[in-house]
Design a protein around this motif. Structure first.
Motif, short mmCIF file in Angstrom:
data_model
loop_
_atom_site.label_atom_id
_atom_site.label_comp_id
_atom_site.label_asym_id
_atom_site.label_seq_id
_atom_site.Cartn_x
_atom_site.Cartn_y
_atom_site.Cartn_z
N LEU A 119 -6.49 0.37 1.78
CA LEU A 119 -6.92 -0.73 0.93
C LEU A 119 -7.59 -1.80 1.78
O LEU A 119 -7.01 -2.27 2.75
CB LEU A 119 -5.72 -1.33 0.19
CG LEU A 119 -6.00 -2.56 -0.67
CD1 LEU A 119 -6.96 -2.22 -1.81
CD2 LEU A 119 -4.69 -3.12 -1.21
N HIS A 120 -8.81 -2.17 1.40
CA HIS A 120 -9.54 -3.24 2.08
C HIS A 120 -9.58 -4.44 1.15
O HIS A 120 -10.02 -4.33 0.01
CB HIS A 120 -10.97 -2.82 2.41
CG HIS A 120 -11.04 -1.75 3.45
ND1 HIS A 120 -12.19 -1.50 4.16
CD2 HIS A 120 -10.12 -0.87 3.92
CE1 HIS A 120 -11.98 -0.51 5.01
NE2 HIS A 120 -10.73 -0.10 4.87
N PHE A 176 -11.85 -6.20 -3.58
CA PHE A 176 -10.96 -5.06 -3.41
C PHE A 176 -11.84 -3.90 -3.01
O PHE A 176 -12.93 -3.72 -3.58
CB PHE A 176 -10.28 -4.68 -4.73
CG PHE A 176 -9.08 -5.49 -5.08
CD1 PHE A 176 -7.90 -5.37 -4.36
CD2 PHE A 176 -9.11 -6.35 -6.16
CE1 PHE A 176 -6.77 -6.11 -4.71
CE2 PHE A 176 -7.99 -7.09 -6.53
CZ PHE A 176 -6.83 -6.96 -5.80
N GLY A 177 -11.41 -3.07 -2.07
CA GLY A 177 -12.21 -1.92 -1.71
C GLY A 177 -11.44 -0.86 -0.97
O GLY A 177 -10.29 -1.07 -0.56
N THR A 178 -12.09 0.27 -0.82
CA THR A 178 -11.55 1.38 -0.04
C THR A 178 -12.70 2.29 0.37
O THR A 178 -13.64 2.47 -0.39
CB THR A 178 -10.50 2.19 -0.84
OG1 THR A 178 -9.99 3.23 0.00
CG2 THR A 178 -11.07 2.78 -2.10
N ASP A 224 -14.23 -14.95 4.96
CA ASP A 224 -13.90 -15.16 6.37
C ASP A 224 -13.23 -13.99 7.08
O ASP A 224 -13.17 -13.97 8.30
CB ASP A 224 -12.96 -16.36 6.51
CG ASP A 224 -13.57 -17.63 5.98
OD1 ASP A 224 -14.81 -17.74 5.94
OD2 ASP A 224 -12.80 -18.51 5.57
N GLN A 225 -12.67 -13.03 6.32
CA GLN A 225 -11.92 -11.98 7.00
C GLN A 225 -11.84 -10.71 6.17
O GLN A 225 -12.07 -10.72 4.96
CB GLN A 225 -10.51 -12.46 7.37
CG GLN A 225 -9.51 -12.40 6.24
CD GLN A 225 -8.15 -12.94 6.63
OE1 GLN A 225 -7.78 -13.97 6.11
NE2 GLN A 225 -7.41 -12.29 7.49
N LEU A 226 -11.51 -9.63 6.85
CA LEU A 226 -11.24 -8.34 6.23
C LEU A 226 -9.84 -7.91 6.64
O LEU A 226 -9.53 -7.87 7.83
CB LEU A 226 -12.26 -7.28 6.68
CG LEU A 226 -11.93 -5.84 6.27
CD1 LEU A 226 -11.97 -5.68 4.74
CD2 LEU A 226 -12.87 -4.87 6.95
N VAL A 227 -9.00 -7.61 5.66
CA VAL A 227 -7.66 -7.10 5.92
C VAL A 227 -7.64 -5.65 5.47
O VAL A 227 -8.05 -5.34 4.35
CB VAL A 227 -6.59 -7.92 5.16
CG1 VAL A 227 -5.22 -7.30 5.32
CG2 VAL A 227 -6.60 -9.36 5.63
N VAL A 228 -7.20 -4.76 6.35
CA VAL A 228 -7.11 -3.34 6.04
C VAL A 228 -5.63 -2.97 5.95
O VAL A 228 -4.89 -3.14 6.91
CB VAL A 228 -7.81 -2.48 7.11
CG1 VAL A 228 -7.63 -1.00 6.82
CG2 VAL A 228 -9.30 -2.84 7.19
N GLY A 229 -5.22 -2.50 4.77
CA GLY A 229 -3.85 -2.09 4.55
C GLY A 229 -3.74 -0.58 4.48
O GLY A 229 -4.55 0.07 3.83
N ARG A 230 -2.73 -0.05 5.16
CA ARG A 230 -2.44 1.38 5.14
C ARG A 230 -1.03 1.58 4.60
O ARG A 230 -0.28 0.60 4.49
CB ARG A 230 -2.60 1.94 6.54
CG ARG A 230 -4.06 1.88 7.02
CD ARG A 230 -4.26 2.48 8.41
NE ARG A 230 -5.66 2.43 8.79
CZ ARG A 230 -6.28 1.36 9.30
NH1 ARG A 230 -5.61 0.26 9.52
NH2 ARG A 230 -7.57 1.42 9.60
N PRO A 231 -0.63 2.81 4.27
CA PRO A 231 0.68 3.02 3.67
C PRO A 231 1.80 2.29 4.42
O PRO A 231 1.91 2.37 5.64
CB PRO A 231 0.85 4.55 3.74
CG PRO A 231 -0.56 5.06 3.60
CD PRO A 231 -1.38 4.07 4.40
N VAL A 261 0.85 -1.19 0.00
CA VAL A 261 0.00 0.00 0.00
C VAL A 261 0.89 1.25 0.00
O VAL A 261 1.73 1.43 0.88
CB VAL A 261 -0.96 0.01 1.20
CG1 VAL A 261 -1.85 1.25 1.16
CG2 VAL A 261 -1.81 -1.27 1.22
N ILE A 262 0.67 2.10 -1.01
CA ILE A 262 1.44 3.34 -1.16
C ILE A 262 0.69 4.51 -0.52
O ILE A 262 1.29 5.30 0.21
CB ILE A 262 1.68 3.64 -2.66
CG1 ILE A 262 2.46 2.51 -3.30
CG2 ILE A 262 2.39 4.99 -2.83
CD1 ILE A 262 2.49 2.56 -4.82
#
Length: 116
Positions: A71-72, A98-100, A77-84, A66-67
């Motif tokens: 990013l979701h 894919f989501g945000t 089964d799960q949700l991963v939330v990515g940040r910079p 993630v730049i």
């Protein structure tokens, strides 16, 4: 032989997403940076998306770095939330969304390169 491919992420123009996702309001854009044409077994590129989600099935392994933004990536089964600065690994055969909530820009690396 080792090759260096210089492509600045900040100045890299992104084009329209090549697959129909039926979410025009999301403005999903990408640019492949490394492909099988570069003689590599894996590929890399940059993808950006605006508020919303869309489903996707991976017939390849993928890593996201993630730049910008948030990013979701959700599975059943799960949700991963990515940040910079976060790195997310998605194994081959996974169905995701894919989501945000607002905006996200990330570098993706896929294996194999020519998965389409």
């Amino acid at each position: 032989a080792v090759s260096v491919i210089h492509r600045l992420l900040d100045s890299l123009p992104l084009g329209p997403f090549p697959a129909e996702i039926n979410r025009p309001e999301m403005d999903v854009r990408l640019r492949d940076v490394i492909t099988g044409a570069d003689g590599m077994p894996m590929a890399a590129g940059v993808l950006s998306l605006r508020q919303g989600t869309f489903p996707w099935h991976l017939d390849y392994d993928e890593i996201e770095y993630v730049i910008e933004g948030e990013l979701h990536i959700a599975t059943a089964d799960q949700l991963v939330v990515g940040r910079p600065g976060d790195v997310i690994a998605v194994p081959r055969g996974t169905s995701i969304t894919f989501g945000t909530p607002s905006w996200a820009k990330f570098l993706y690396v896929t294996y194999p390169a020519d998965w389409q």
